[in-house]
Design an enzyme around this catalytic site. Structure first.
Site, PDB file in Angstrom:
ATOM      1  N   ASP A 276       2.381  -0.139   6.630  1.00  0.00           N
ATOM      2  CA  ASP A 276       2.921  -1.264   5.867  1.00  0.00           C
ATOM      3  C   ASP A 276       4.221  -1.684   6.551  1.00  0.00           C
ATOM      4  O   ASP A 276       4.620  -1.078   7.546  1.00  0.00           O
ATOM      5  CB  ASP A 276       3.194  -0.840   4.405  1.00  0.00           C
ATOM      6  CG  ASP A 276       2.995  -2.005   3.433  1.00  0.00           C
ATOM      7  OD1 ASP A 276       2.219  -1.861   2.471  1.00  0.00           O
ATOM      8  OD2 ASP A 276       3.616  -3.067   3.635  1.00  0.00           O
TER       9      ASP A 276
ATOM     10  N   ASP B  74       4.380  -4.243  11.281  1.00  0.00           N
ATOM     11  CA  ASP B  74       4.258  -5.614  10.773  1.00  0.00           C
ATOM     12  C   ASP B  74       3.039  -6.233  11.460  1.00  0.00           C
ATOM     13  O   ASP B  74       3.009  -6.319  12.697  1.00  0.00           O
ATOM     14  CB  ASP B  74       5.552  -6.369  11.119  1.00  0.00           C
ATOM     15  CG  ASP B  74       5.563  -7.784  10.568  1.00  0.00           C
ATOM     16  OD1 ASP B  74       4.484  -8.350  10.311  1.00  0.00           O
ATOM     17  OD2 ASP B  74       6.673  -8.334  10.421  1.00  0.00           O
ATOM     18  N   VAL B  75       2.061  -6.682  10.697  1.00  0.00           N
ATOM     19  CA  VAL B  75       0.825  -7.191  11.314  1.00  0.00           C
ATOM     20  C   VAL B  75       1.024  -8.540  12.023  1.00  0.00           C
ATOM     21  O   VAL B  75       0.102  -9.030  12.658  1.00  0.00           O
ATOM     22  CB  VAL B  75      -0.346  -7.280  10.302  1.00  0.00           C
ATOM     23  CG1 VAL B  75      -0.684  -5.920   9.731  1.00  0.00           C
ATOM     24  CG2 VAL B  75      -0.082  -8.314   9.207  1.00  0.00           C
TER      25      VAL B  75
ATOM     26  N   ASN C  49      -6.168  -4.763   5.289  1.00  0.00           N
ATOM     27  CA  ASN C  49      -5.926  -5.268   3.943  1.00  0.00           C
ATOM     28  C   ASN C  49      -4.604  -6.010   3.750  1.00  0.00           C
ATOM     29  O   ASN C  49      -4.470  -6.784   2.810  1.00  0.00           O
ATOM     30  CB  ASN C  49      -5.998  -4.044   3.003  1.00  0.00           C
ATOM     31  CG  ASN C  49      -5.320  -4.247   1.677  1.00  0.00           C
ATOM     32  OD1 ASN C  49      -5.874  -4.898   0.785  1.00  0.00           O
ATOM     33  ND2 ASN C  49      -4.111  -3.707   1.526  1.00  0.00           N
TER      34      ASN C  49
ATOM     35  N   TYR D  25      -3.957 -20.274   2.190  1.00  0.00           N
ATOM     36  CA  TYR D  25      -4.587 -18.995   1.835  1.00  0.00           C
ATOM     37  C   TYR D  25      -6.097 -19.090   1.979  1.00  0.00           C
ATOM     38  O   TYR D  25      -6.735 -18.210   2.563  1.00  0.00           O
ATOM     39  CB  TYR D  25      -4.190 -18.628   0.401  1.00  0.00           C
ATOM     40  CG  TYR D  25      -4.616 -17.243  -0.047  1.00  0.00           C
ATOM     41  CD1 TYR D  25      -3.812 -16.134   0.197  1.00  0.00           C
ATOM     42  CD2 TYR D  25      -5.820 -17.043  -0.730  1.00  0.00           C
ATOM     43  CE1 TYR D  25      -4.193 -14.861  -0.220  1.00  0.00           C
ATOM     44  CE2 TYR D  25      -6.205 -15.782  -1.149  1.00  0.00           C
ATOM     45  CZ  TYR D  25      -5.387 -14.695  -0.897  1.00  0.00           C
ATOM     46  OH  TYR D  25      -5.779 -13.435  -1.315  1.00  0.00           O
TER      47      TYR D  25
ATOM     48  N   LYS E 295      -8.483 -17.020   4.505  1.00  0.00           N
ATOM     49  CA  LYS E 295      -9.517 -16.101   4.008  1.00  0.00           C
ATOM     50  C   LYS E 295     -10.919 -16.569   4.424  1.00  0.00           C
ATOM     51  O   LYS E 295     -11.795 -15.741   4.690  1.00  0.00           O
ATOM     52  CB  LYS E 295      -9.412 -15.965   2.484  1.00  0.00           C
ATOM     53  CG  LYS E 295      -8.123 -15.276   2.020  1.00  0.00           C
ATOM     54  CD  LYS E 295      -8.007 -13.854   2.521  1.00  0.00           C
ATOM     55  CE  LYS E 295      -6.810 -13.119   1.927  1.00  0.00           C
ATOM     56  NZ  LYS E 295      -6.705 -11.724   2.370  1.00  0.00           N
TER      57      LYS E 295
ATOM     58  N   THR F 208      -2.560  -6.753  -9.407  1.00  0.00           N
ATOM     59  CA  THR F 208      -1.672  -6.053  -8.467  1.00  0.00           C
ATOM     60  C   THR F 208      -0.333  -6.790  -8.434  1.00  0.00           C
ATOM     61  O   THR F 208      -0.209  -7.883  -8.998  1.00  0.00           O
ATOM     62  CB  THR F 208      -2.244  -6.078  -7.032  1.00  0.00           C
ATOM     63  OG1 THR F 208      -2.101  -7.414  -6.518  1.00  0.00           O
ATOM     64  CG2 THR F 208      -3.687  -5.649  -6.966  1.00  0.00           C
TER      65      THR F 208
HETATM   66  P1  NDP Z   1       0.127  -6.418  -2.669  1.00  0.00           P
HETATM   67  O1  NDP Z   1       1.234  -7.411  -2.510  1.00  0.00           O
HETATM   68  O2  NDP Z   1       0.178  -5.472  -3.807  1.00  0.00           O
HETATM   69  O3  NDP Z   1      -0.047  -5.571  -1.316  1.00  0.00           O
HETATM   70  C1  NDP Z   1      -0.047  -6.180  -0.067  1.00  0.00           C
HETATM   71  C2  NDP Z   1       0.669  -5.272   0.910  1.00  0.00           C
HETATM   72  O4  NDP Z   1       0.666  -5.905   2.211  1.00  0.00           O
HETATM   73  C3  NDP Z   1       2.124  -5.036   0.513  1.00  0.00           C
HETATM   74  O5  NDP Z   1       2.449  -3.656   0.606  1.00  0.00           O
HETATM   75  C4  NDP Z   1       2.886  -5.858   1.535  1.00  0.00           C
HETATM   76  O6  NDP Z   1       4.173  -5.342   1.829  1.00  0.00           O
HETATM   77  C5  NDP Z   1       1.971  -5.742   2.748  1.00  0.00           C
HETATM   78  N1  NDP Z   1       2.299  -6.752   3.735  1.00  0.00           N
HETATM   79  C6  NDP Z   1       2.679  -8.045   3.538  1.00  0.00           C
HETATM   80  N2  NDP Z   1       2.974  -8.630   4.699  1.00  0.00           N
HETATM   81  C7  NDP Z   1       2.763  -7.711   5.672  1.00  0.00           C
HETATM   82  C8  NDP Z   1       2.917  -7.707   7.071  1.00  0.00           C
HETATM   83  N3  NDP Z   1       3.347  -8.800   7.729  1.00  0.00           N
HETATM   84  N4  NDP Z   1       2.623  -6.583   7.767  1.00  0.00           N
HETATM   85  C9  NDP Z   1       2.213  -5.470   7.118  1.00  0.00           C
HETATM   86  N5  NDP Z   1       2.076  -5.394   5.774  1.00  0.00           N
HETATM   87  C10 NDP Z   1       2.337  -6.503   5.063  1.00  0.00           C
HETATM   88  O7  NDP Z   1      -1.203  -7.289  -2.704  1.00  0.00           O
HETATM   89  P2  NDP Z   1      -2.713  -6.923  -3.091  1.00  0.00           P
HETATM   90  O8  NDP Z   1      -2.936  -5.469  -3.093  1.00  0.00           O
HETATM   91  O9  NDP Z   1      -3.060  -7.727  -4.279  1.00  0.00           O
HETATM   92  O10 NDP Z   1      -3.454  -7.608  -1.844  1.00  0.00           O
HETATM   93  C11 NDP Z   1      -4.095  -6.864  -0.829  1.00  0.00           C
HETATM   94  C12 NDP Z   1      -5.094  -7.775  -0.140  1.00  0.00           C
HETATM   95  O11 NDP Z   1      -6.047  -8.242  -1.107  1.00  0.00           O
HETATM   96  C13 NDP Z   1      -4.465  -9.032   0.479  1.00  0.00           C
HETATM   97  O12 NDP Z   1      -5.099  -9.304   1.716  1.00  0.00           O
HETATM   98  C14 NDP Z   1      -4.812 -10.118  -0.537  1.00  0.00           C
HETATM   99  O13 NDP Z   1      -4.865 -11.402   0.041  1.00  0.00           O
HETATM  100  C15 NDP Z   1      -6.170  -9.643  -0.999  1.00  0.00           C
HETATM  101  N6  NDP Z   1      -6.574 -10.186  -2.289  1.00  0.00           N
HETATM  102  C16 NDP Z   1      -5.845  -9.937  -3.408  1.00  0.00           C
HETATM  103  C17 NDP Z   1      -6.236 -10.489  -4.622  1.00  0.00           C
HETATM  104  C18 NDP Z   1      -5.492 -10.260  -5.886  1.00  0.00           C
HETATM  105  O14 NDP Z   1      -5.789 -10.934  -6.869  1.00  0.00           O
HETATM  106  N7  NDP Z   1      -4.525  -9.319  -5.945  1.00  0.00           N
HETATM  107  C19 NDP Z   1      -7.425 -11.360  -4.699  1.00  0.00           C
HETATM  108  C20 NDP Z   1      -8.143 -11.510  -3.460  1.00  0.00           C
HETATM  109  C21 NDP Z   1      -7.709 -10.947  -2.296  1.00  0.00           C
HETATM  110  P3  NDP Z   1       5.442  -5.873   0.961  1.00  0.00           P
HETATM  111  O15 NDP Z   1       5.134  -5.547  -0.471  1.00  0.00           O
HETATM  112  O16 NDP Z   1       6.592  -5.102   1.531  1.00  0.00           O
HETATM  113  O17 NDP Z   1       5.493  -7.347   1.205  1.00  0.00           O
END
Ligand code: NDP
Length: 250
Positions: free
Chosen positions: A36, A63-64, A90, A155, A159, A190
Protein backbone atom coordinates in the site's frame (compact mmCIF):
# COMPACT_ATOMS: atom_id res chain seq x y z
CA UNK A 1 -7.00 -24.99 3.40
CA UNK A 2 -7.64 -23.49 -0.02
CA UNK A 3 -4.38 -21.50 -0.39
CA UNK A 4 -2.05 -23.57 1.78
CA UNK A 5 1.56 -22.32 1.36
CA UNK A 6 0.57 -20.20 -1.65
CA UNK A 7 2.42 -16.88 -2.03
CA UNK A 8 0.04 -13.98 -2.49
CA UNK A 9 0.49 -10.22 -3.05
CA UNK A 10 -2.36 -7.78 -2.40
CA UNK A 11 -2.15 -4.14 -3.47
CA UNK A 12 -4.14 -1.58 -1.51
CA UNK A 13 -4.12 -4.17 1.24
CA UNK A 14 -4.18 -1.77 4.18
CA UNK A 15 -7.89 -1.04 3.95
CA UNK A 16 -11.33 -2.21 2.88
CA UNK A 17 -11.54 -4.99 0.29
CA UNK A 18 -7.75 -5.49 0.15
CA UNK A 19 -7.45 -5.88 3.90
CA UNK A 20 -10.33 -8.33 4.00
CA UNK A 21 -8.71 -10.34 1.19
CA UNK A 22 -5.42 -10.44 3.10
CA UNK A 23 -7.27 -11.81 6.13
CA UNK A 24 -9.11 -14.46 4.10
CA UNK A 25 -5.93 -15.57 2.30
CA UNK A 26 -4.11 -15.90 5.63
CA UNK A 27 -7.01 -17.91 7.08
CA UNK A 28 -6.69 -20.26 4.08
CA UNK A 29 -2.99 -20.85 4.69
CA UNK A 30 -1.29 -18.39 2.31
CA UNK A 31 1.86 -16.37 2.92
CA UNK A 32 0.86 -12.78 2.12
CA UNK A 33 2.59 -9.55 1.18
CA UNK A 34 0.36 -6.55 1.78
CA UNK A 35 1.38 -3.51 -0.20
CA UNK A 36 0.00 0.00 0.00
CA UNK A 37 1.12 3.63 0.07
CA UNK A 38 3.87 4.19 2.62
CA UNK A 39 1.66 6.76 4.31
CA UNK A 40 -1.12 4.23 4.83
CA UNK A 41 -1.84 1.98 7.79
CA UNK A 42 -0.16 -0.91 5.95
CA UNK A 43 2.79 -1.51 8.25
CA UNK A 44 0.61 -1.51 11.35
CA UNK A 45 -2.11 -3.68 9.79
CA UNK A 46 0.44 -6.19 8.45
CA UNK A 47 2.18 -6.45 11.82
CA UNK A 48 -1.07 -7.34 13.55
CA UNK A 49 -2.02 -9.83 10.81
CA UNK A 50 1.46 -11.39 11.09
CA UNK A 51 0.98 -11.72 14.84
CA UNK A 52 -2.37 -13.46 14.37
CA UNK A 53 -1.16 -15.76 11.59
CA UNK A 54 2.24 -17.09 12.60
CA UNK A 55 4.33 -14.39 10.90
CA UNK A 56 2.90 -15.16 7.44
CA UNK A 57 2.13 -11.50 6.59
CA UNK A 58 4.63 -8.86 5.41
CA UNK A 59 4.34 -5.22 4.35
CA UNK A 60 6.08 -3.64 1.36
CA UNK A 61 5.15 -0.01 0.67
CA UNK A 62 4.66 1.02 -2.96
CA UNK A 63 2.73 3.62 -4.92
CA UNK A 64 1.13 2.01 -7.99
CA UNK A 65 1.61 5.25 -9.96
CA UNK A 66 5.38 4.64 -9.99
CA UNK A 67 6.76 1.98 -12.35
CA UNK A 68 10.03 1.88 -10.35
CA UNK A 69 8.20 1.32 -7.07
CA UNK A 70 5.94 -1.35 -8.55
CA UNK A 71 8.87 -3.23 -10.12
CA UNK A 72 10.76 -3.06 -6.82
CA UNK A 73 7.66 -4.21 -4.93
CA UNK A 74 7.35 -7.31 -7.11
CA UNK A 75 11.04 -8.21 -6.84
CA UNK A 76 11.03 -7.66 -3.04
CA UNK A 77 7.89 -9.80 -2.78
CA UNK A 78 9.56 -12.64 -4.67
CA UNK A 79 12.67 -12.25 -2.50
CA UNK A 80 10.52 -12.37 0.66
CA UNK A 81 8.14 -15.18 -0.33
CA UNK A 82 10.22 -17.14 -2.87
CA UNK A 83 7.63 -17.03 -5.68
CA UNK A 84 4.39 -15.33 -6.69
CA UNK A 85 1.34 -17.60 -6.97
CA UNK A 86 -1.48 -15.07 -6.66
CA UNK A 87 -1.84 -11.31 -7.03
CA UNK A 88 -4.90 -9.27 -6.13
CA UNK A 89 -4.45 -6.05 -8.11
CA UNK A 90 -6.81 -4.02 -5.95
CA UNK A 91 -5.44 -0.54 -5.13
CA UNK A 92 -7.81 2.15 -6.32
CA UNK A 93 -9.47 5.47 -5.60
CA UNK A 94 -12.90 6.97 -6.23
CA UNK A 95 -13.62 10.12 -8.17
CA UNK A 96 -16.86 11.96 -8.84
CA UNK A 97 -17.37 14.98 -11.10
CA UNK A 98 -19.62 15.84 -14.04
CA UNK A 99 -17.89 15.11 -17.35
CA UNK A 100 -18.36 18.60 -18.80
CA UNK A 101 -16.24 20.18 -16.05
CA UNK A 102 -13.94 17.26 -15.15
CA UNK A 103 -10.42 18.76 -14.77
CA UNK A 104 -7.61 17.03 -16.71
CA UNK A 105 -5.46 16.53 -13.63
CA UNK A 106 -8.19 14.78 -11.64
CA UNK A 107 -9.25 12.62 -14.59
CA UNK A 108 -5.65 11.58 -15.23
CA UNK A 109 -5.06 10.80 -11.56
CA UNK A 110 -7.98 8.36 -11.51
CA UNK A 111 -6.71 6.73 -14.72
CA UNK A 112 -3.12 6.66 -13.41
CA UNK A 113 -4.08 4.76 -10.25
CA UNK A 114 -7.10 2.70 -11.33
CA UNK A 115 -6.00 1.67 -14.84
CA UNK A 116 -2.28 2.35 -15.32
CA UNK A 117 -1.62 1.19 -11.74
CA UNK A 118 -3.36 -2.10 -12.49
CA UNK A 119 -1.35 -2.42 -15.70
CA UNK A 120 1.99 -1.64 -13.99
CA UNK A 121 1.37 -4.32 -11.35
CA UNK A 122 0.08 -6.80 -13.95
CA UNK A 123 3.11 -6.29 -16.20
CA UNK A 124 5.63 -6.90 -13.41
CA UNK A 125 3.65 -9.79 -11.90
CA UNK A 126 3.17 -11.53 -15.26
CA UNK A 127 6.90 -11.21 -15.98
CA UNK A 128 7.58 -13.19 -12.79
CA UNK A 129 4.70 -15.65 -13.30
CA UNK A 130 5.82 -16.42 -16.87
CA UNK A 131 9.27 -17.35 -15.53
CA UNK A 132 7.59 -19.70 -13.05
CA UNK A 133 5.11 -21.02 -15.62
CA UNK A 134 2.28 -20.56 -13.13
CA UNK A 135 0.20 -17.98 -11.31
CA UNK A 136 -3.18 -16.30 -11.02
CA UNK A 137 -3.73 -12.55 -11.36
CA UNK A 138 -6.99 -10.98 -10.20
CA UNK A 139 -7.72 -7.37 -11.15
CA UNK A 140 -10.23 -5.26 -9.27
CA UNK A 141 -12.76 -3.72 -11.66
CA UNK A 142 -16.26 -2.59 -10.65
CA UNK A 143 -19.88 -2.65 -11.74
CA UNK A 144 -18.77 0.61 -13.39
CA UNK A 145 -16.49 -1.43 -15.63
CA UNK A 146 -19.52 -2.87 -17.41
CA UNK A 147 -22.03 -0.02 -17.13
CA UNK A 148 -21.99 3.76 -16.83
CA UNK A 149 -23.16 6.04 -14.04
CA UNK A 150 -23.55 9.81 -13.97
CA UNK A 151 -20.55 11.60 -12.45
CA UNK A 152 -18.10 8.74 -12.90
CA UNK A 153 -16.49 9.52 -16.27
CA UNK A 154 -12.91 8.88 -15.16
CA UNK A 155 -13.69 6.01 -12.79
CA UNK A 156 -15.91 4.13 -15.23
CA UNK A 157 -13.43 4.70 -18.09
CA UNK A 158 -10.66 3.26 -15.91
CA UNK A 159 -12.71 0.28 -14.72
CA UNK A 160 -14.00 -0.45 -18.24
CA UNK A 161 -10.34 -0.47 -19.24
CA UNK A 162 -9.55 -2.96 -16.48
CA UNK A 163 -12.28 -5.34 -17.71
CA UNK A 164 -10.98 -5.39 -21.28
CA UNK A 165 -7.31 -5.33 -20.23
CA UNK A 166 -8.11 -8.46 -18.23
CA UNK A 167 -9.39 -10.24 -21.33
CA UNK A 168 -6.28 -9.39 -23.35
CA UNK A 169 -3.89 -10.33 -20.55
CA UNK A 170 -5.74 -13.63 -20.10
CA UNK A 171 -5.29 -14.48 -23.76
CA UNK A 172 -1.59 -13.54 -23.73
CA UNK A 173 -1.01 -15.53 -20.53
CA UNK A 174 -3.08 -18.60 -21.40
CA UNK A 175 -0.24 -20.57 -23.00
CA UNK A 176 2.11 -19.75 -20.14
CA UNK A 177 0.30 -21.45 -17.27
CA UNK A 178 -1.07 -18.17 -15.93
CA UNK A 179 -4.73 -17.17 -15.44
CA UNK A 180 -5.99 -13.57 -15.40
CA UNK A 181 -9.45 -12.57 -14.18
CA UNK A 182 -11.23 -9.57 -12.71
CA UNK A 183 -13.81 -8.90 -10.04
CA UNK A 184 -16.68 -6.43 -10.43
CA UNK A 185 -17.88 -5.36 -6.99
CA UNK A 186 -21.13 -3.51 -6.48
CA UNK A 187 -21.12 -0.84 -3.77
CA UNK A 188 -19.18 -2.29 -0.85
CA UNK A 189 -19.17 -0.87 2.65
CA UNK A 190 -15.53 0.28 2.89
CA UNK A 191 -13.72 3.57 3.68
CA UNK A 192 -14.05 4.40 -0.05
CA UNK A 193 -17.77 5.08 0.61
CA UNK A 194 -17.21 6.93 3.89
CA UNK A 195 -17.89 10.35 2.34
CA UNK A 196 -21.43 9.44 1.26
CA UNK A 197 -24.31 11.15 3.05
CA UNK A 198 -27.20 9.03 4.37
CA UNK A 199 -29.54 9.85 1.48
CA UNK A 200 -27.00 8.78 -1.14
CA UNK A 201 -26.18 5.66 0.79
CA UNK A 202 -29.87 4.76 1.00
CA UNK A 203 -30.30 5.40 -2.74
CA UNK A 204 -27.34 3.13 -3.52
CA UNK A 205 -28.77 0.34 -1.38
CA UNK A 206 -31.99 0.47 -3.42
CA UNK A 207 -30.00 -0.19 -6.61
CA UNK A 208 -28.88 -3.61 -5.35
CA UNK A 209 -31.63 -6.26 -5.80
CA UNK A 210 -30.33 -8.02 -2.68
CA UNK A 211 -31.30 -4.86 -0.76
CA UNK A 212 -28.01 -3.91 0.91
CA UNK A 213 -24.42 -2.87 0.28
CA UNK A 214 -21.83 -5.62 -0.05
CA UNK A 215 -19.35 -6.53 2.67
CA UNK A 216 -15.60 -6.50 1.99
CA UNK A 217 -15.29 -10.19 2.87
CA UNK A 218 -17.82 -11.06 0.14
CA UNK A 219 -15.45 -9.59 -2.45
CA UNK A 220 -12.48 -11.18 -0.68
CA UNK A 221 -14.09 -14.61 -1.07
CA UNK A 222 -14.38 -14.09 -4.83
CA UNK A 223 -10.74 -12.99 -5.09
CA UNK A 224 -9.72 -16.02 -3.06
CA UNK A 225 -11.68 -18.33 -5.37
CA UNK A 226 -10.13 -16.83 -8.52
CA UNK A 227 -6.60 -17.07 -7.07
CA UNK A 228 -7.11 -20.67 -5.97
CA UNK A 229 -6.94 -23.89 -8.00
CA UNK A 230 -10.72 -24.12 -7.62
CA UNK A 231 -10.80 -21.66 -10.55
CA UNK A 232 -8.35 -23.67 -12.65
CA UNK A 233 -10.54 -23.43 -15.82
CA UNK A 234 -11.50 -19.77 -15.32
CA UNK A 235 -9.62 -17.07 -17.20
CA UNK A 236 -10.47 -13.78 -18.91
CA UNK A 237 -13.70 -13.29 -17.01
CA UNK A 238 -15.03 -10.57 -14.72
CA UNK A 239 -16.87 -12.09 -11.79
CA UNK A 240 -19.56 -9.68 -10.61
CA UNK A 241 -19.97 -9.50 -6.84
CA UNK A 242 -22.74 -6.95 -6.87
CA UNK A 243 -25.93 -8.21 -5.21
CA UNK A 244 -27.57 -8.34 -8.64
CA UNK A 245 -26.82 -4.67 -9.50
CA UNK A 246 -25.85 -5.41 -13.11
CA UNK A 247 -28.39 -8.20 -13.63
CA UNK A 248 -31.19 -5.82 -14.57
CA UNK A 249 -34.09 -3.86 -13.12
CA UNK A 250 -37.15 -5.33 -11.40
P1 NDP B 1 -10.23 1.62 0.23
O1 NDP B 1 -10.06 3.10 0.07
O2 NDP B 1 -10.74 1.10 1.51
O3 NDP B 1 -8.84 0.87 -0.11
C1 NDP B 1 -8.08 1.21 -1.22
C2 NDP B 1 -6.61 1.12 -0.84
O4 NDP B 1 -5.82 1.47 -1.99
C3 NDP B 1 -6.25 2.09 0.29
O5 NDP B 1 -5.47 1.44 1.28
C4 NDP B 1 -5.45 3.16 -0.44
O6 NDP B 1 -4.48 3.78 0.38
C5 NDP B 1 -4.79 2.33 -1.53
N1 NDP B 1 -4.27 3.19 -2.58
C6 NDP B 1 -4.81 4.33 -3.10
N2 NDP B 1 -3.99 4.88 -3.99
C7 NDP B 1 -2.90 4.08 -4.07
C8 NDP B 1 -1.70 4.13 -4.80
N3 NDP B 1 -1.44 5.13 -5.66
N4 NDP B 1 -0.78 3.14 -4.64
C9 NDP B 1 -1.01 2.14 -3.76
N5 NDP B 1 -2.13 2.05 -3.01
C10 NDP B 1 -3.07 3.00 -3.17
O7 NDP B 1 -11.15 1.18 -0.99
P2 NDP B 1 -11.93 -0.19 -1.30
O8 NDP B 1 -11.42 -1.30 -0.49
O9 NDP B 1 -13.37 0.12 -1.30
O10 NDP B 1 -11.50 -0.36 -2.84
C11 NDP B 1 -10.62 -1.38 -3.28
C12 NDP B 1 -10.84 -1.58 -4.76
O11 NDP B 1 -12.21 -1.95 -4.99
C13 NDP B 1 -10.60 -0.31 -5.60
O12 NDP B 1 -9.97 -0.67 -6.81
C14 NDP B 1 -12.02 0.18 -5.88
O13 NDP B 1 -12.11 0.94 -7.06
C15 NDP B 1 -12.75 -1.14 -6.01
N6 NDP B 1 -14.19 -1.04 -5.81
C16 NDP B 1 -14.71 -0.59 -4.64
C17 NDP B 1 -16.08 -0.48 -4.49
C18 NDP B 1 -16.72 0.00 -3.23
O14 NDP B 1 -17.92 0.26 -3.24
N7 NDP B 1 -15.98 0.12 -2.10
C19 NDP B 1 -16.99 -0.81 -5.60
C20 NDP B 1 -16.33 -1.31 -6.78
C21 NDP B 1 -14.97 -1.40 -6.87
P3 NDP B 1 -4.89 5.13 1.19
O15 NDP B 1 -6.05 4.75 2.06
O16 NDP B 1 -3.64 5.48 1.93
O17 NDP B 1 -5.28 6.12 0.13
Amino acid sequence: MRLKDQHVLITGGASGIGLSTAERCLQEGAHVVVTDLSSSAGAHVSASLAKAHGGRCHFIPADVTSTDEVDRMISETVKTLGSLDGVFNNAGIGGIAPADTYPDAEFLRVIDINLMGVFRVARAALHQMYQQGSGSLVNCASILGVMGQSGTAAYSAAKGGVVNLTRTLAIEAAGKGVRVNAIGPGYIDTPLLSLLDDATRHALIQLHPLGRLGRPEEVANAALFLMSDEASFVTGTTLMVDGGFTAGKS
